[in-house]
Design a protein around this motif. Structure first.
Motif, short mmCIF file in Angstrom:
data_model
loop_
_atom_site.label_atom_id
_atom_site.label_comp_id
_atom_site.label_asym_id
_atom_site.label_seq_id
_atom_site.Cartn_x
_atom_site.Cartn_y
_atom_site.Cartn_z
N GLN A 1023 0.86 -1.19 0.00
CA GLN A 1023 0.00 0.00 0.00
C GLN A 1023 0.89 1.24 0.00
O GLN A 1023 1.16 1.83 1.04
N GLU A 1025 0.51 4.19 -0.72
CA GLU A 1025 -0.02 5.48 -0.24
C GLU A 1025 0.37 5.74 1.21
O GLU A 1025 0.46 6.88 1.64
N ARG A 1032 8.26 5.53 -1.16
CA ARG A 1032 7.38 5.19 -2.28
C ARG A 1032 8.14 5.28 -3.60
O ARG A 1032 8.06 4.40 -4.46
N ASP A 1041 4.39 -0.49 -9.45
CA ASP A 1041 3.28 -0.80 -8.53
C ASP A 1041 2.79 -2.20 -8.84
O ASP A 1041 2.07 -2.44 -9.82
N ARG A 1043 0.67 -3.97 -7.45
CA ARG A 1043 -0.79 -4.19 -7.32
C ARG A 1043 -1.46 -4.04 -8.69
O ARG A 1043 -2.35 -4.81 -9.04
N VAL A 1044 -1.00 -3.03 -9.44
CA VAL A 1044 -1.64 -2.78 -10.74
C VAL A 1044 -1.34 -3.95 -11.68
O VAL A 1044 -2.21 -4.42 -12.41
N GLN A 1080 -6.05 3.08 -5.48
CA GLN A 1080 -5.13 3.21 -6.61
C GLN A 1080 -6.00 3.31 -7.86
O GLN A 1080 -6.65 2.35 -8.25
N ASP A 1082 -5.67 3.34 -11.14
CA ASP A 1082 -5.52 2.39 -12.26
C ASP A 1082 -6.11 1.04 -11.90
O ASP A 1082 -6.78 0.40 -12.70
N LEU A 1083 -5.87 0.64 -10.67
CA LEU A 1083 -6.36 -0.67 -10.22
C LEU A 1083 -7.89 -0.66 -10.21
O LEU A 1083 -8.53 -1.62 -10.65
N ARG A 1084 -8.47 0.45 -9.76
CA ARG A 1084 -9.93 0.52 -9.71
C ARG A 1084 -10.53 0.48 -11.11
O ARG A 1084 -11.52 -0.19 -11.36
#
Length: 1710
Positions: A1023, A1025, A1032, A1041, A1043-1044, A1080, A1082-1084
């Motif tokens: 995370q 953020e 970061r 990232d 996650r993306v 995030q 992009d992820l959403r």
């Protein structure tokens, strides 16, 4: 022209630059900048902290630094070329800086100051490194200090652990994962437990002896004493004190400070003591007169004892004051310390009450070199060293020591013709071979330099004295031969001048004829008699005499029979001299060849310390014998060599191994020995299988490492000497030796047999031989030996066989050896290693060792990766993957699922293994290339195998992501793990797509895959953020990232599923929702379309998406309460804002579908739920006020009930709300809340499951429990009437079940509640209307109005202040008008607050006479739905003479959604009604209210409910006064004139009513005055008379001589004689307050009847009279006020209230 810079790339800002020029970049001093271009004295670039903002700045402001550029061009990054420690320090200090300020804000003062000191320290050290003037060693020290401090700070601030090698940070990509894990683990362990030191030292500093009567010089002796074995452990430390009890030479610290060195850990126990003996030097008797004798004697003074164990716990800085004891009888002096230790009180006493020895004692830990570094001051100032008796636990080569300790034990003397016993003193001398006294070689102990002689203690009148004094004779080795010690005995007379008379002597030679020294132990010496004046200078005379009774020839009876004897104990501690004759015989073997056999046999019995003293000589002797007669003594020499080699394995002598190594390298000369050594070794190996006793053979094999060293060195010497002759023969011998070894290893035996144990012994030492073999053989040859030898081991061995573990240890050492590091040998050894490893891991045995082996193997692969041998490495990886990947995954699964062992040590070891294996797995996966993955996946023979493998690896990855997998601060390790996981998952998802789709679809594998992806994305360490910007940036640069990446992978996999998607609906809704809550964008954008897809597929399947909806709502609730999600998310879901990104928002997608209505309604519901959940989450944050939390919970609870109909959620929130109320002490509200749950239950026997805090029980029992709890809370909230209803309901239940016991209790409880209603006082609450306007309020408040029940005693100002505190950003509105749209839509918070009056529902109770006020008060303020607020205004032209003609009232009635009180202190307004009250109606209300108030007061007065009559007096006074001064006359003028009646024909009835009320008022006043007269006290009579007079005036002004007929016709009936109205008054305009409030006040000026708002507008419309203190006449005037609320509640009025009555009406002088 701007030119890109070549070398000027990186710099530090020297001075701040404002950047006021065009395109200027503002710079702060200390910023680091990256430079892109240059032009005429200006640079263009950006600050590294904020790379998006570029600009120009002058070159002169920048100090350039060397830097390395990566990715040249547009996206280049710059890394400064400086010491990595400096770089780390700079970035760490920057991070700390921000956090440091936060510590101050959070009030963590202690850490704030400590961190400040450490930061300054680091800056100082940084300066030293940058200056660059440090030596190499000093630089090392400084860096060590820096990194230690950086680690400390990071730990304190909860930052990440930094892996380091040689002080500099490690790039995780440049070392293998196993290596990284090892570094992290090492740093972690270092942080946890420092290894305990094995050696300890005791520091002693003598300060002074405190005593009242010293007067003589003292000698103080310290030594360490073992109470268990009753012997001293150390030599003595000796300090002289002067007559004041202070050290004699204070300037020489080494004479008062010492270090008792080399204490072992076993010496730090309770029964080891520091013993202090104190000797005084002076007269024989302590109290003798001075002139008697000038001779000084050493006499006993006292003894002190302290246990070493006490020092372990005591604070080292404290000084110790030791109690000094003296013995009761002098003959016990030798054992006084033992008596003190045993606490034999009868034998000693305190020498005097205030005698104490002040010393500093401190235990220091670590070896002496370490102490020299840490306590430099001690050693530079000077400190004497006090040694142990004997050698320390570890003997170091090169240690020089030659000390002879002699203890004077005891003597037996004859009287010598005296009537009393003698006072014997011994003088000790050391004499050399020539009879000369050796100067300064007699020492009483360390501390003081040695003397020429030593005088013993004198024990008074004692013929059997026991001294127990130890002296040290540090005689040089070369002087030992021929030297002797002489003891002279003198009698000390206390008479005749006190001279000392010689009467005998003893002596002892230090070395015997054969070169052996005096043996240790007790010696009984002969006392040779002599005369006083005998000259002992010529020692040749007596040296021929016998010295010891033990050495006397048997025929010498005369000396043997003498009683006189003298006992000493001697102890030699020497690194050069021996007392052992066998040792000397061996070393002199050439002198006595016939004794060789004997000497070799006896070697094993000689003490090890004797052998290591003469190690080189002994080895030379052995090889000398071997060279001369190998056939005869070969075996014996070999055995002796084995004995010596094994002796060096002992921990005491292990430091002599280097001595032997040096001997082999430099001094060994046996060029021919190798043949004999190989021959004997092979002979032994061949005999193993048949031999009965294996012990000796095991000893031989244990020594095989050094035997091989000798063989190889011998062969090398031979080759050098002969130019490599007999090479082939040597090789054959070695091959044959290995064949014998292989044969013996291949024997299968039961694990307990001696042969198996011998095999184990060989395997333990075998790896040490590799290095030696490599000196002569090639790498491949040695690898061949090793492979065949290890390969010859039997494979089928029982699981519990100890040989298996040893085999594994052997493999481990092999993998860690130099041999394995070479790639050539590695490809030969790898198959053997893998075979053994696989077998062990499959059976889950010896996992710690397996982990160690794997770690070593994989660390090597990494190192090779950058080298040229790429294909070899690839092949290795392939082999390891093939044989170990599956087993490794299984092992990790097994270990992780095992229950954790109990003991902390076990747990540590267990944890280690998991971590090690995980690191190995990651290292292996990171090494795998495309080719490896393809081969791996192709290797599975069936789909089931592949499926099992995928399930296994996904499960293992899920375990790796667990937070407890690594320590909290191991972010570096976690990121590496994630990087490996995502890379592997990308490879494996292909296999998933190819093998498990369409007709081969396998739900379990796909489910496992999605589940893994979800937890991967949600793990805290990704995370970004939540991290600091610098952290970061680093992560994004290194890994992006992740996650993306995983989100995109989920999306593409989902799209591949086709119709199989239905299998995951609704199961995957929750997990996917969790992913979309990650903030995030992009992820959403990737995840939201999946929801659309799910809704679409569900719609196709079942025609609706109820399942999707239900799952979505459940998951939302649980996630939000965990604190996930944010505002943007709701908007994304709802498309409030247009979305930029690859996908349109969900709502837009839904609008194109056929099922758009139901879809949009679902989105709307979810959005509204999100609003409430987000508010709930924000309100529940720490530090929020209770009011907000309660309001928010109510909003959510109602939503679940009304809109979603989710009963379980609803009940959960009921209980959350209940808890909040209890915490805020809102007991009434808590009861109403719990009642919601109670109402859902029936009185039935249906069983209910365990839920929240309720046990498993029947519905009836739970309802009963709830009823009782609610009654209890109603009682605490003084809402007894509601409690009574529930009591009755419960009583009915008990009655129906004939449970009379509980029925009785319930009736008693009900009765007690009735009593409380009558006896206890209840406070009457205020009610306030609050409007929340503006977009900044939470959704449950935004643009809504509420009525709130105030707290006890809370007035409008206090309430307003409380609301402003709860909403600190809100602005209070200063008017009561409804706000317009601009306020509604404003981006702010507006609060509008004013008091409102409750309109009770139960009018019949309130109007019924005779009902006590205690009962009425409940109905006035409970179950209230409606509230009103009045605002006066003028309509038409305003008559200045009489304002009442045009004064109207705007009355607002607010109806709530629920009655107050209820489940909350405030409820939303459901409906507002506005009516206008005409001036006439207003007048009627005012008079009606006043009449009611008068009647109430009169009744109270008659019933004697009033303490005093003042309230009635004031009320009468107010009404009569106002009426006389024109109040009622104004009404007459306004409404009784013809004009008004003509213009308002419809008001005829009302005018009649007003007249009626005026007459009624006069009637009531008359009655009131009559009652008043009855009760008025004497001092108020004049006022009463005045009132009566004024009343007559009033009557005449009203024109009433007699009451009109209608008043007389229906005489007023008063209950209890008080006047009553004939008609019921209009119910909704009764002021509920009446005059009761006046009862509570004892002072007059309170009841300002006024408009109760804070409204400034109203104040302006009416004459503005601020609340100055008015006279009682003014206050209690009969105000015909147009505002009814003014007559309502005196509580609501603020101090600055406006009065709505015109001035004239209040009887003021105009």
């Amino acid at each position: 022209m701007w030119i890109p810079t070549e070398h000027e790339k990186y710099g530090v800002v020297l001075a701040s630059f404002r950047g006021t020029v065009q395109h200027g970049l503002p710079l702060e001093i200390g910023d680091t900048v990256q430079i892109l271009e240059k032009c005429e004295g200006w640079y263009r670039g950006f600050i590294l902290k904020n790379p998006n903002v570029k600009g120009i700045f002058p070159c002169s402001y920048i100090h350039l630094k060397n830097a390395q550029v990566k990715n040249k061009g547009q996206f280049e990054t710059v890394i400064p070329v400086e010491d990595s420690v400096i770089t780390e320090m700079t970035s760490t200090l920057r991070d700390w800086g921000a956090m440091w300020k936060q510590l101050y804000v959070k009030n963590e003062g202690d850490l704030f100051h400590r961190l400040w000191h450490v930061m300054n320290e680091i800056l100082d050290l940084r300066r030293q490194v940058l200056v660059g003037h440090l030596t190499h060693d000093r630089m090392r020290d400084v860096k060590q200090h820096i990194t230690a401090r950086l680690d400390w700070g990071n730990e304190q601030l909860g930052l990440d652990l930094v892996p380091r090698q040689e002080f500099s940070m490690v790039d995780p990509d440049e070392i293998s994962v196993t290596e990284l894990y090892r570094l992290m683990e090492h740093r972690h362990r270092k942080k946890e437990t420092p290894a305990p030191a094995s050696t300890h030292h005791l520091f002693v500093h003598v300060k002074s002896l405190m005593s009242a009567n010293i007067g003589e010089e003292l000698e103080v002796f310290f030594h360490i004493y073992d109470g268990r074995e009753n012997r001293p452990l150390s030599e003595r430390f000796f300090v002289r004190l002067n007559k004041s009890g202070l050290p004699k030479s204070p300037e020489k610290t080494e004479r008062q400070c010492t270090l008792f060195v080399d204490l072992g850990s076993s010496d730090l126990r309770k029964d080891v003591y520091i013993v202090v003996h104190i000797i005084r030097i002076g007269r024989m008797g302590a109290g003798e007169k001075k002139n008697l004798c000038s001779v000084q004697y050493r006499r006993p003074f006292g003894c002190a004892v302290v246990s070493i164990a006490d020092l372990l716990t005591a604070d080292s800085k404290d000084d110790h004051l030791l109690k000094v004891y003296a013995c009761n009888t002098e003959s016990e002096w030798h054992q006084i310390h033992e008596n003190i230790i045993k606490k034999a009180n009868s034998r000693y006493n305190l020498s005097s009450s205030n005698t104490g020895l002040a010393v500093a004692l401190q235990l220091l830990h670590g070896d002496i070199e370490q102490l020299r570094r840490e306590y430099m001051v001690l050693f530079t100032r000077g400190v004497s060293i006090t040694r142990k008796l004997g050698f320390s636990d570890v003997i170091m080569p090169g240690e020089m020591r030659n000390d002879l300790y002699v203890t004077l034990e005891k003597g037996e003397f004859e009287k010598g013709g005296k009537s009393v016993a003698r006072n014997v003193e011994i003088t000790i001398y050391v004499l050399d071979i020539d009879g000369q006294v050796l100067k300064s070689h007699v020492a009483a102990g360390s501390g003081e330099p040695g003397g020429d002689d030593y005088h013993s203690l004198v024990l008074y009148h004692n013929n059997s004295p026991r001294w127990a004094e130890q002296i040290k004779l540090p005689i040089p080795v070369d002087m030992f031969r021929g030297s002797h010690v002489r003891f002279e005995f003198r009698h000390c007379s206390t008479k005749d001048k006190g001279e000392k008379k010689l009467f005998g002597y003893s002596f002892v030679p230090l070395m015997q004829e054969d070169g052996r020294t005096l043996p240790d132990g007790n010696h009984e010496l002969i006392i040779h008699k002599c005369e006083e004046n005998t000259n002992l200078a010529d020692c040749t005379r007596y040296l021929k005499l016998p010295f010891s009774k033990a050495n006397l020839p048997s025929n010498n009876q005369t000396l043997k029979g003498t009683k006189e004897s003298f006992w000493i104990t001697s102890f030699l501690c020497s690194t050069k001299l021996t007392q052992n004759g066998d040792m000397l015989d061996l070393l002199k073997w050439r002198a006595h060849p016939e004794r060789i056999n004997d000497s070799l046999s006896k070697l094993k019995e000689i003490d090890g310390s004797e052998i290591v003293k003469f190690l080189q000589d002994t080895l030379d002797t052995l090889f000398g014998i071997l060279d001369e007669s190998s056939l005869r003594y070969g075996l014996k020499v070999f055995d002796s060599l084995v004995h010596i080699i094994n002796l060096l394995q002992d921990s005491k002598f292990q430091h002599f191994k280097p001595v032997m190594d040096t001997y082999i390298e430099s001094h060994f000369a046996g060029a021919l020995s190798y043949r004999d050594l190989i021959k004997v070794l092979k002979w032994y190996v061949d005999r193993i299988i048949d031999a009965e006793h294996q012990d000796h053979i095991q000893q031989v094999l244990k020594a095989s490492e050094y035997i091989f060293k000798y063989i190889i060195q011998s062969r090398r010497l031979f080759s050098l000497a002969t130019g490599g002759q007999n090479e082939e023969e040597f090789r054959v011998c070695i091959h044959e030796l290995f064949m014998s070894i292989r044969f013996f290893l291949s024997q299968e035996n039961k694990s307990t047999t001696p042969v198996a144990q011998t095999q184990a012994v060989f395997l333990r030492t075998f790896p040490a031989v590799y290095g030696e073999l490599l000196k002569i053989f090639t790498v491949r040859e040695v690898a061949g030996f090793v492979r065949e030898t290890l390969g010859s081991l039997p494979t089928t061995v029982h699981a519990d066989c100890p040989l298996e573990a040893v085999k594994l240890q052997c493999i481990a050492k092999t993998v860690e050896s130099q041999l394995y590091i070479n790639p050539e040998s590695r490809c030969i050894l790898l198959p053997v290693v893998l075979r053994v490893l696989q077998a062990h891991m499959q059976e889950q045995r010896d996992l710690v060792m397996c982990a160690r082996i794997l770690t070593s193997m994989l660390s090597l692969i990494k190192k090779e990766e950058n080298g040229s041998s790429e294909p070899v490495v690839s092949e290795e990886v392939e082999l390891i993957v093939e044989s170990l990947l599956g087993v490794l995954l299984r092992t990790i699964l097994e270990i992780s699922n095992r229950p954790q062992p109990a003991g902390p040590a076990m747990r540590l070891q267990f944890q280690d293994v998991t971590g090690e294996f995980v690191a190995c797995l990651l290292a292996l996966l990171r090494q795998m290339s495309d080719r490896h993955y393809q081969q791996l996946l192709q290797a599975f023979s069936s789909k089931d195998d592949l499926r099992d493998f995928l399930l296994q690896i996904f499960t293992v990855f899920r375990i790796l992501i667990r937070p407890e997998m690594f320590s909290k601060d191991w972010t570096v390790m976690r990121l590496v793990t994630n990087n490996v996981i995502i890379t592997t998952v990308l490879y494996l998802s292909d296999a998933l797509r190819k093998n498990f789709l369409n007709e081969k679809f396998d739900y379990k594998v796909w489910d496992s895959y999605f589940y893994l992806s979800v937890i991967f994305i949600n793990q805290p360490c990704l995370q970004l953020e939540s991290f600091s910007p610098s952290k970061r940036k680093k992560i994004l640069e290194k890994y992006g990232d992740m996650r993306v990446m995983m989100g995109c992978e989920i999306f593409s996999m989902w799209q591949n599923l086709g119709e199989h998607k239905l299998n995951f609906i609704p199961a995957m809704i929750g997990p996917f929702l969790e992913v979309t809550l990650v903030p995030q964008p992009d992820l959403r954008n990737v995840m939201i379309p999946i929801f659309h897809d799910m809704m679409d597929w569900e719609q196709r399947r079942s025609g609706n998406f109820k399942q999707v909806e239900a799952k979505l709502i459940d998951k939302l609730d649980s996630l939000m309460s965990e604190g996930k999600g944010d505002e943007t998310y709701r908007e994304l879901f709802n498309s409030i804002i247009p979305l930029f990104g690859p996908y349109p928002s969900l709502l837009k997608k839904i609008e194109r579908e056929t099922w758009r209505e139901s879809g949009i309604s679902l989105i709307a519901t979810v959005t509204r739920l999100m609003e409430r959940l987000l508010d709930y989450r924000d309100c529940m944050k720490l530090g929020e006020v209770d009011g907000k939390k309660i309001g928010c919970t109510v909003s959510l609870l109602n939503f679940y009930k009304t809109e979603l109909n989710k009963e379980e959620m609803y009940i959960r929130y009921i209980h959350k709300l209940y808890d909040l109320h209890l915490k805020a002490q809102n007991y009434t509200e808590a009861s109403y809340t719990l009642l919601l749950y109670d109402e859902l239950l029936e009185w039935s026997d249906r069983p209910l499951r365990e839920f929240l805090n309720y046990p498993m029980q029947s519905e009836w029992q739970r309802k009963e429990y709830l009823h009782l709890t609610i009654v209890q809370n109603f009682d605490r909230g003084k809402c007894w009437e509601n409690g009574i209803i529930l009591c009755r309901e419960l009583a009915d239940q008990y009655e129906s079940y004939y449970d009379y016991r509980n029925l009785s209790k319930m009736r008693m409880m009900e009765a007690s509640l009735y009593d409380k209603i009558m006896d206890q006082q209840r406070l009457e609450p205020e009610f306030f209307r609050v409007g929340f306007y503006g977009k900044k309020f939470p959704f449950f408040l935004r643009n809504k109005e509420f009525v709130c029940r105030g707290h006890d005693y809370e007035r409008l100002e206090a309430f307003q202040q409380r609301m402003l505190n709860e909403f600190p950003h809100a602005i209070a509105m200063q008017h009561v008008n409804q706000p317009d749209q601009t306020i509604y839509q404003a981006d702010a918070q507006y609060l509008q607050i004013y008091a409102v009056t409750p309109i009770p529902e139960s009018q019949d109770v309130l109007q019924r006479d005779g009902v006590p006020d205690n009962i009425k008060s409940f109905y006035k303020f409970n179950h209230i739905w409606r509230f009103r607020y009045d605002r006066p205004f003028h309509k038409g032209t305003k008559d200045k003479e009489n304002e009442f003609k045009s004064l109207w009232v705007e009355r607002t009635t607010l109806t709530l959604v629920q009655s107050l009180p209820g489940i909350s202190r405030w409820f939303e307004v459901d409906k507002r009604e506005l009516v206008e009250v005409s001036p006439l109606e207003n007048a009627i209300e005012v008079i009606e209210n006043k009449n009611l108030q008068l009647r109430t007061l009169i009744t109270q007065c008659q019933n004697r409910q009033m303490q005093n009559i003042n309230p009635l007096t004031m009320c009468l006074n107010g009404v009569i006064d106002a009426a006389v001064n024109g109040g009622l006359a104004r009404y007459q003028e306004a409404f009784f004139v013809k004009d008004y009646i003509m213009n308002h024909p419809e008001d005829g009835d009302k005018i009649g009513r007003l007249r009626e009320l005026m007459f009624e008022q006069a009637h009531i006043l008359e009655y009131g005055l009559a009652v008043h007269e009855k009760f008025v006290p004497q001092d108020m009579r004049p006022l009463h008379k005045k009132l009566v007079d004024q009343f007559h005036l009033m009557k005449s002004s009203l024109g009433i001589q007699e009451f009109p007929s209608y008043v007389r016709a229906s005489p007023v009936h008063f209950t209890n004689g008080s006047p009553r109205t004939c008609r019921n008054s209009v119910p909704n305009i009764i002021s509920p307050d009446g005059g009761r409030s006046i009862t509570r006040r004892s002072y007059p000026a309170v009841n300002r009847y006024s408009s109760s708002s804070l409204s400034s507008q109203a104040s302006n419309e009416v004459s503005n009279i601020t609340g100055q203190s008015e006279s009682s006449d003014e206050v209690f005037n009969m105000q015909p006020s147009p505002s009814t609320s003014s007559l309502s509640s005196n509580h609501s009025a603020s101090p600055n209230v406006t009065s709505s009555a015109p001035s004239s009406a209040r009887g003021e002088t105009v």
